[in-house]
Design a protein around this motif. Structure first.
Motif, PDB file in Angstrom:
ATOM      1  N   LEU A 150       0.806  -0.900  -0.065  1.00 40.87           N
ATOM      2  CA  LEU A 150       0.321   0.553  -0.007  1.00 40.87           C
ATOM      3  C   LEU A 150       0.810   1.226  -0.047  1.00 40.87           C
ATOM      4  O   LEU A 150       0.152   1.903  -0.418  1.00 40.87           O
ATOM      5  N   LEU A 151       2.091   1.225   0.150  1.00 43.03           N
ATOM      6  CA  LEU A 151       2.864   1.997   0.008  1.00 43.03           C
ATOM      7  C   LEU A 151       4.198   2.076  -0.768  1.00 43.03           C
ATOM      8  O   LEU A 151       5.134   1.160  -1.424  1.00 43.03           O
ATOM      9  N   ARG A 152       4.913   3.232  -1.434  1.00 40.67           N
ATOM     10  CA  ARG A 152       5.682   3.040  -2.437  1.00 40.67           C
ATOM     11  C   ARG A 152       7.314   2.681  -1.677  1.00 40.67           C
ATOM     12  O   ARG A 152       7.240   3.228  -0.423  1.00 40.67           O
ATOM     13  N   ASP A 153       8.137   2.429  -1.954  1.00 37.72           N
ATOM     14  CA  ASP A 153       8.632   2.034  -1.061  1.00 37.72           C
ATOM     15  C   ASP A 153      10.024   2.943  -0.525  1.00 37.72           C
ATOM     16  O   ASP A 153      10.140   2.971   0.488  1.00 37.72           O
ATOM     17  N   ARG A 193       0.003   4.397  -3.003  1.00 38.67           N
ATOM     18  CA  ARG A 193       0.416   3.385  -3.654  1.00 38.67           C
ATOM     19  C   ARG A 193       2.029   2.845  -4.236  1.00 38.67           C
ATOM     20  O   ARG A 193       1.980   4.149  -4.742  1.00 38.67           O
ATOM     21  N   GLN A 194       2.188   1.727  -4.625  1.00 37.87           N
ATOM     22  CA  GLN A 194       3.325   1.383  -5.302  1.00 37.87           C
ATOM     23  C   GLN A 194       2.873   1.663  -7.014  1.00 37.87           C
ATOM     24  O   GLN A 194       1.684   1.739  -7.095  1.00 37.87           O
ATOM     25  N   PRO A 195       3.834   2.828  -7.301  1.00 37.16           N
ATOM     26  CA  PRO A 195       3.582   3.241  -8.857  1.00 37.16           C
ATOM     27  C   PRO A 195       2.249   2.241  -9.705  1.00 37.16           C
ATOM     28  O   PRO A 195       2.652   1.263  -9.799  1.00 37.16           O
ATOM     29  N   GLY A 196       1.843   3.481 -10.264  1.00 39.41           N
ATOM     30  CA  GLY A 196       0.655   3.068 -11.678  1.00 39.41           C
ATOM     31  C   GLY A 196       1.699   3.818 -12.713  1.00 39.41           C
ATOM     32  O   GLY A 196       3.036   3.021 -12.991  1.00 39.41           O
ATOM     33  N   LEU A 197       0.789   4.711 -12.899  1.00 37.53           N
ATOM     34  CA  LEU A 197       1.712   5.309 -14.655  1.00 37.53           C
ATOM     35  C   LEU A 197       3.402   5.489 -14.203  1.00 37.53           C
ATOM     36  O   LEU A 197       3.886   5.903 -14.849  1.00 37.53           O
TER      37      LEU A 197
ATOM     38  N   ASP B 190      -0.171   9.857  -9.750  1.00 35.33           N
ATOM     39  CA  ASP B 190      -0.689   8.461  -9.997  1.00 35.33           C
ATOM     40  C   ASP B 190      -2.253   8.732  -9.211  1.00 35.33           C
ATOM     41  O   ASP B 190      -3.058   8.360  -9.017  1.00 35.33           O
ATOM     42  N   GLY B 191      -2.251   9.979  -7.896  1.00 30.80           N
ATOM     43  CA  GLY B 191      -3.445  10.334  -7.686  1.00 30.80           C
ATOM     44  C   GLY B 191      -4.451  10.578  -7.948  1.00 30.80           C
ATOM     45  O   GLY B 191      -6.001  10.771  -7.463  1.00 30.80           O
ATOM     46  N   ARG B 193      -5.713  10.160 -10.595  1.00 35.63           N
ATOM     47  CA  ARG B 193      -6.607   9.412 -11.446  1.00 35.63           C
ATOM     48  C   ARG B 193      -7.705   9.429 -10.424  1.00 35.63           C
ATOM     49  O   ARG B 193      -7.568   8.778  -9.916  1.00 35.63           O
ATOM     50  N   GLN B 194      -8.399   8.569 -11.869  1.00 37.56           N
ATOM     51  CA  GLN B 194      -9.518   7.746 -11.152  1.00 37.56           C
ATOM     52  C   GLN B 194      -9.698   6.673 -10.315  1.00 37.56           C
ATOM     53  O   GLN B 194      -8.195   5.935 -10.131  1.00 37.56           O
ATOM     54  N   PRO B 195     -10.227   7.279  -9.515  1.00 35.32           N
ATOM     55  CA  PRO B 195      -9.922   6.023  -7.812  1.00 35.32           C
ATOM     56  C   PRO B 195      -9.307   4.469  -8.592  1.00 35.32           C
ATOM     57  O   PRO B 195     -10.065   3.833  -9.406  1.00 35.32           O
ATOM     58  N   GLY B 196      -8.695   4.607  -7.505  1.00 29.67           N
ATOM     59  CA  GLY B 196      -8.081   3.279  -7.372  1.00 29.67           C
ATOM     60  C   GLY B 196      -8.727   2.635  -6.237  1.00 29.67           C
ATOM     61  O   GLY B 196     -10.184   1.679  -6.429  1.00 29.67           O
ATOM     62  N   LEU B 197      -8.121   2.311  -5.345  1.00 27.09           N
ATOM     63  CA  LEU B 197      -8.687   1.331  -3.409  1.00 27.09           C
ATOM     64  C   LEU B 197      -9.503   2.363  -3.254  1.00 27.09           C
ATOM     65  O   LEU B 197     -10.970   2.525  -2.122  1.00 27.09           O
ATOM     66  N   CYS B 198      -9.464   3.892  -3.026  1.00 23.98           N
ATOM     67  CA  CYS B 198     -10.607   4.246  -2.555  1.00 23.98           C
ATOM     68  C   CYS B 198     -11.801   5.183  -3.579  1.00 23.98           C
ATOM     69  O   CYS B 198     -11.341   6.258  -3.723  1.00 23.98           O
ATOM     70  N   LYS B 199     -12.664   5.357  -2.653  1.00 29.15           N
ATOM     71  CA  LYS B 199     -14.005   6.100  -3.671  1.00 29.15           C
ATOM     72  C   LYS B 199     -13.563   5.485  -5.105  1.00 29.15           C
ATOM     73  O   LYS B 199     -13.608   6.383  -5.326  1.00 29.15           O
TER      74      LYS B 199
END
Lengths: 199, 199
Positions: A150-153, A193-197, B190-191, B193-199
């Motif tokens: 749930l957290l980047r390194d 969270r761990q990297p997306g884009l 990353d945050g 962007r459209q919701p991942g885990l949250c809402k």
DNA sequence: ACCTGAACACCGTTCAAGT
DNA sequence: ACCTGAACACCGTTCAAGT
């Protein structure tokens, strides 16, 4: 894990009754200033509005930092409790979420808490104790959250503190609505969270 | 889309030579104060260090806000250009990324820009023009990014501004390293962007 | 035109004098 | 013990007087 709930917050143990009364009045007046959006807390003004001499302010609170920490003590203790509860959450995700939500709620409600958590120096022993308790609990939440991906390194407890203070800053900028709090919290949670884009 | 590059930034058109020289000295001294980490810009002190009388400071910069906007003019123009370039990017994702990266770079480099973008009031016409140019370009970047699914529904240009100022706030807190800038920028990107885990 | 700096009001902080 | 408020230094801002 030190218990914090039994710390006598805003302790004024052996104070003469007039001293205790003055101390309360000063805290009330200062709190009102903060809530009115003025974080400068001019000592002369506080004194006048509380109906005491300037010297009395300095007697109770040797520095403005000490005054701030006294104001922040109550919300700070709540956040420490919330962090300890979050560390004990069965689900790491839920623990992280609750920690950040509780902290952000306290930070946006109590300007003094943000000021104290941003300040590099500490004036009161009580603050040091709460900082240490908070650090311990947040450390647990962070390592469990990281293990769960749930957290980047790179993200440590101090990054959480800074980013929360940053989000708080964004929220208190002029023209913000309280409804934004949950949205920005989600942005932070998903971004951590761990990297997306990105990278 | 108004061209901004030809705005004569920090215009001092019809000034007597001594006036122009004083103006420059004042800006240099003020800039040095900001870079040294003091955002208060005490007018008396600025005057003394620049070797002029206080009145001269007020003649050139009627308010501290005006002084700040003069200091911010150059980085502000750069950000407007970057935003216009981002709006013209073929890839919406790349446009958004470049916009935020350029803005964050400018914000962390130039304290005056952050102060101006946080302030609810505007002192100089030039600032209003740049704000308008910026708003237009950012609007384009945002709508293209949203169409590409890179932004949550609630996120508008003003949220970008606030969140960027929040991240900047996090970055300038004591004890931060410059290397954090890219990391926090990724968290934001990353945050958003459209919701991942949250809402 | 532009500059100077005295003048006034205000805030931070200390400390001698009071109770 | 605790409180008061005068005192001094400092900053914001204005404006009459200078060049």
């Amino acid at each position: 894990m030190t218990a914090v709930s039994d710390l006598s917050v805003n302790a004024s143990p052996d104070l003469r009754s007039d001293g205790a009364r003055n101390r309360e009045r000063l805290l009330e007046v200062a709190q009102a200033h903060l809530l009115a959006g003025d974080p400068t807390l001019p000592m002369h003004v506080i004194a006048r509005e509380a109906g005491v001499g300037v010297g009395t302010v300095y007697r109770h609170f040797p520095t403005r930092q000490a005054l701030l920490e006294a104001l922040a003590a109550k919300p700070f203790a709540l956040v420490v409790q919330a962090a300890q509860a979050a560390a004990a959450e069965p689900s790491p995700a839920e623990g992280l979420r609750r920690l950040l939500a509780a902290a952000l709620e306290a930070l946006t409600t109590d300007p003094s808490l943000a000021l104290v958590l941003e300040s590099p120096e500490v004036a009161c022993l009580e603050t040091t104790q709460m900082l240490s308790g908070l650090g311990e609990a947040v450390g647990t939440v962070v390592s469990r959250a990281r293990a769960a991906g749930l957290l980047r390194d790179q993200m440590g407890p101090d990054d959480l503190r800074k980013l929360l203070l940053g989000v708080r800053h964004a929220l208190v900028l002029p023209g913000g609505s309280p409804a934004l709090r949950d949205t920005y919290l989600c942005v932070l949670l998903d971004g951590l969270r761990q990297p997306g884009l990105c990278k």
